[in-house]
Design a protein around this motif. Structure first.
Motif, PDB file in Angstrom:
ATOM      1  N   LYS A  24      50.196  42.158  49.390  1.00 14.33           N
ATOM      2  CA  LYS A  24      49.797  43.228  48.481  1.00 14.33           C
ATOM      3  C   LYS A  24      49.322  42.677  47.135  1.00 14.33           C
ATOM      4  O   LYS A  24      48.324  43.144  46.579  1.00 14.33           O
ATOM      5  CB  LYS A  24      50.957  44.194  48.263  1.00 14.33           C
ATOM      6  N   TYR A  27      45.867  41.205  47.561  1.00 10.97           N
ATOM      7  CA  TYR A  27      44.908  42.290  47.722  1.00 10.97           C
ATOM      8  C   TYR A  27      44.553  42.900  46.364  1.00 10.97           C
ATOM      9  O   TYR A  27      43.370  43.057  46.039  1.00 10.97           O
ATOM     10  CB  TYR A  27      45.476  43.360  48.659  1.00 10.97           C
ATOM     11  N   HIS A  28      45.548  43.229  45.578  1.00 10.24           N
ATOM     12  CA  HIS A  28      45.290  43.851  44.272  1.00 10.24           C
ATOM     13  C   HIS A  28      44.524  42.917  43.341  1.00 10.24           C
ATOM     14  O   HIS A  28      43.631  43.368  42.610  1.00 10.24           O
ATOM     15  CB  HIS A  28      46.597  44.314  43.623  1.00 10.24           C
ATOM     16  N   ARG A  29      44.844  41.637  43.383  1.00  9.60           N
ATOM     17  CA  ARG A  29      44.127  40.667  42.550  1.00  9.60           C
ATOM     18  C   ARG A  29      42.654  40.611  42.943  1.00  9.60           C
ATOM     19  O   ARG A  29      41.761  40.640  42.088  1.00  9.60           O
ATOM     20  CB  ARG A  29      44.760  39.279  42.694  1.00  9.60           C
ATOM     21  N   VAL A  31      40.867  42.901  44.570  1.00  7.49           N
ATOM     22  CA  VAL A  31      40.185  44.167  44.288  1.00  7.49           C
ATOM     23  C   VAL A  31      39.790  44.232  42.814  1.00  7.49           C
ATOM     24  O   VAL A  31      38.679  44.652  42.487  1.00  7.49           O
ATOM     25  CB  VAL A  31      41.062  45.379  44.685  1.00  7.49           C
ATOM     26  N   ARG A  32      40.671  43.797  41.932  1.00  8.64           N
ATOM     27  CA  ARG A  32      40.320  43.770  40.499  1.00  8.64           C
ATOM     28  C   ARG A  32      39.132  42.841  40.256  1.00  8.64           C
ATOM     29  O   ARG A  32      38.251  43.142  39.461  1.00  8.64           O
ATOM     30  CB  ARG A  32      41.516  43.310  39.670  1.00  8.64           C
ATOM     31  N   HIS A  35      35.750  44.411  42.438  1.00  4.59           N
ATOM     32  CA  HIS A  35      35.341  45.813  42.394  1.00  4.59           C
ATOM     33  C   HIS A  35      33.880  45.889  41.945  1.00  4.59           C
ATOM     34  O   HIS A  35      33.496  45.263  40.964  1.00  4.59           O
ATOM     35  CB  HIS A  35      36.236  46.614  41.452  1.00  4.59           C
ATOM     36  N   ASN A  59      39.096  44.954  51.949  1.00  2.00           N
ATOM     37  CA  ASN A  59      39.789  46.166  52.406  1.00  2.00           C
ATOM     38  C   ASN A  59      40.107  46.100  53.892  1.00  2.00           C
ATOM     39  O   ASN A  59      41.206  46.472  54.314  1.00  2.00           O
ATOM     40  CB  ASN A  59      38.953  47.411  52.109  1.00  2.00           C
ATOM     41  N   TYR A  62      42.963  43.549  54.496  1.00  2.00           N
ATOM     42  CA  TYR A  62      44.252  44.103  54.057  1.00  2.00           C
ATOM     43  C   TYR A  62      44.730  45.188  55.017  1.00  2.00           C
ATOM     44  O   TYR A  62      45.891  45.212  55.414  1.00  2.00           O
ATOM     45  CB  TYR A  62      44.143  44.661  52.636  1.00  2.00           C
TER      46      TYR A  62
END
Length: 79
Positions: A24, A27-29, A31-32, A35, A59, A62
């Motif tokens: 997770k 993934y968040h890193r 996406v930031r 984007h 995406n 993940y």
């Protein structure tokens, strides 16, 4: 099948057997970083298009790994 999951791990920049928390966070890193709205500038069309492709890959990777975790209670390809 194993190659598919290896590709997803590589896409997210994590090692097989990582924890759900590491998945997770990675993934968040990403996406930031990728984007499409962040890729506006001199080469807006080309950069934004590449970012859109990359975010789709991120995406999908993940979703696939987290879905496997939900179904089996562990990450695929654990050592």
């Amino acid at each position: 099948m194993d190659e598919k999951y290896l590709h997803h791990y590589r896409t997210l920049g994590i090692a097989p057997g990582c924890t759900q928390k590491e998945l997770k966070a990675s993934y968040h890193r990403l996406v930031r970083e990728w984007h499409p709205d962040r890729h506006i500038g001199r080469r807006a069309d080309k950069g934004k298009k590449r970012a859109e492709e990359r975010i789709r890959e991120i995406n999908h990777a993940y979703w696939s790994l987290s879905n496997y975790y939900r179904k089996h209670g562990r990450m695929p390809l654990e050592p």
